[in-house]
Design an enzyme around this catalytic site. Structure first.
Site, PDB file in Angstrom:
ATOM      1  N   ASP A   1      10.507  52.841  36.695  1.00  0.00           N
ATOM      2  CA  ASP A   1      10.822  52.751  35.273  1.00  0.00           C
ATOM      3  C   ASP A   1       9.963  51.672  34.603  1.00  0.00           C
ATOM      4  O   ASP A   1      10.187  50.485  34.814  1.00  0.00           O
ATOM      5  CB  ASP A   1      12.301  52.437  35.088  1.00  0.00           C
ATOM      6  CG  ASP A   1      12.759  52.608  33.650  1.00  0.00           C
ATOM      7  OD1 ASP A   1      11.898  52.638  32.737  1.00  0.00           O
ATOM      8  OD2 ASP A   1      13.982  52.708  33.439  1.00  0.00           O
TER       9      ASP A   1
ATOM     10  N   CYS B   1      11.268  56.436  28.132  1.00  0.00           N
ATOM     11  CA  CYS B   1       9.994  56.146  28.818  1.00  0.00           C
ATOM     12  C   CYS B   1       9.554  57.300  29.716  1.00  0.00           C
ATOM     13  O   CYS B   1       8.672  58.066  29.364  1.00  0.00           O
ATOM     14  CB  CYS B   1      10.085  54.854  29.639  1.00  0.00           C
ATOM     15  SG  CYS B   1      10.079  53.345  28.661  1.00  0.00           S
ATOM     16  N   ARG B   2      10.188  57.402  30.875  1.00  0.00           N
ATOM     17  CA  ARG B   2       9.713  58.349  31.887  1.00  0.00           C
ATOM     18  C   ARG B   2       9.903  59.805  31.512  1.00  0.00           C
ATOM     19  O   ARG B   2       8.965  60.599  31.588  1.00  0.00           O
ATOM     20  CB  ARG B   2      10.394  58.071  33.232  1.00  0.00           C
ATOM     21  CG  ARG B   2      10.044  56.720  33.804  1.00  0.00           C
ATOM     22  CD  ARG B   2      10.847  56.394  35.034  1.00  0.00           C
ATOM     23  NE  ARG B   2      12.262  56.201  34.674  1.00  0.00           N
ATOM     24  CZ  ARG B   2      13.223  56.022  35.555  1.00  0.00           C
ATOM     25  NH1 ARG B   2      12.963  56.061  36.845  1.00  0.00           N
ATOM     26  NH2 ARG B   2      14.466  55.823  35.164  1.00  0.00           N
ATOM     27  N   SER B   3      11.113  60.197  31.142  1.00  0.00           N
ATOM     28  CA  SER B   3      11.340  61.629  30.900  1.00  0.00           C
ATOM     29  C   SER B   3      10.623  62.145  29.652  1.00  0.00           C
ATOM     30  O   SER B   3      10.073  63.245  29.702  1.00  0.00           O
ATOM     31  CB  SER B   3      12.831  61.977  30.900  1.00  0.00           C
ATOM     32  OG  SER B   3      13.547  61.246  29.951  1.00  0.00           O
TER      33      SER B   3
ATOM     34  N   CYS C   1      15.663  60.957  32.930  1.00  0.00           N
ATOM     35  CA  CYS C   1      15.604  59.578  33.405  1.00  0.00           C
ATOM     36  C   CYS C   1      16.848  58.856  32.889  1.00  0.00           C
ATOM     37  O   CYS C   1      17.806  59.501  32.468  1.00  0.00           O
ATOM     38  CB  CYS C   1      14.306  58.883  32.980  1.00  0.00           C
ATOM     39  SG  CYS C   1      14.139  58.537  31.218  1.00  0.00           S
TER      40      CYS C   1
END
Length: 150
Positions: free
Chosen positions: A123, A14-16, A9
């Site tokens: 995100d 956050c996301r990855s 990301c």
């Protein structure tokens, strides 16, 4: 199924890392042995743990992200990983610029949950929807692991 997977990301807070943590937990429940990691296209958070609110949302679901640390994706990652999964189109474009000619191992994470109609994992650092991001990440991770077998 790829045996080594990198989730990517923007900042790797956050996301990855959530995708890494969720996929790791789900793979363990299925008895799958995969090498998983995460990275960001940017370098702002290198060495930092995942974002506090993301960690808290993940922990509610039983995913402990506290041991993860942000790092920046490198050209060497294209040789180390069988599959590199971008969280959105901008991350994909950044990855293609980093290693031109190696697109075969690049995919969007949402490719593994086509039933959602989503083309990116929004995100939560900006949307503040940590729960919604985790809902989508869990679906994508399950779809990814379904390709690996039981």
């Amino acid at each position: 199924m790829a045996q080594s997977i990198l989730f990517v990301c923007l900042g790797n807070i956050c996301r990855s890392p959530s995708a890494e943590g969720v996929t790791r937990a789900l793979a363990a429940r299925r008895g799958l042995d995969l090498r998983l990691d995460s990275a960001g296209t940017g370098d702002w958070h290198v060495g930092k743990p995942p974002y506090g609110p993301m960690q808290a949302a993940a922990l509610v679901r039983g995913y402990d992200l506290s041991g993860l640390r942000a790092r920046q994706v490198s050209r060497a990652d294209f040789d180390r990983f069988d599959l590199i999964l971008a969280m959105d189109a901008q991350n994909m474009a950044d990855l293609r610029r980093l290693a031109p000619g190696r697109d075969a191992q690049l995919r969007l994470f949402t490719d593994f949950a086509p039933e959602t109609g989503m083309t990116e994992v929004p995100d939560p650092y900006f949307t503040r929807d940590f729960t919604g991001a985790l809902d989508l990440i869990e679906l994508c991770a399950a779809g990814l692991l379904d390709q690996a077998g039981p």
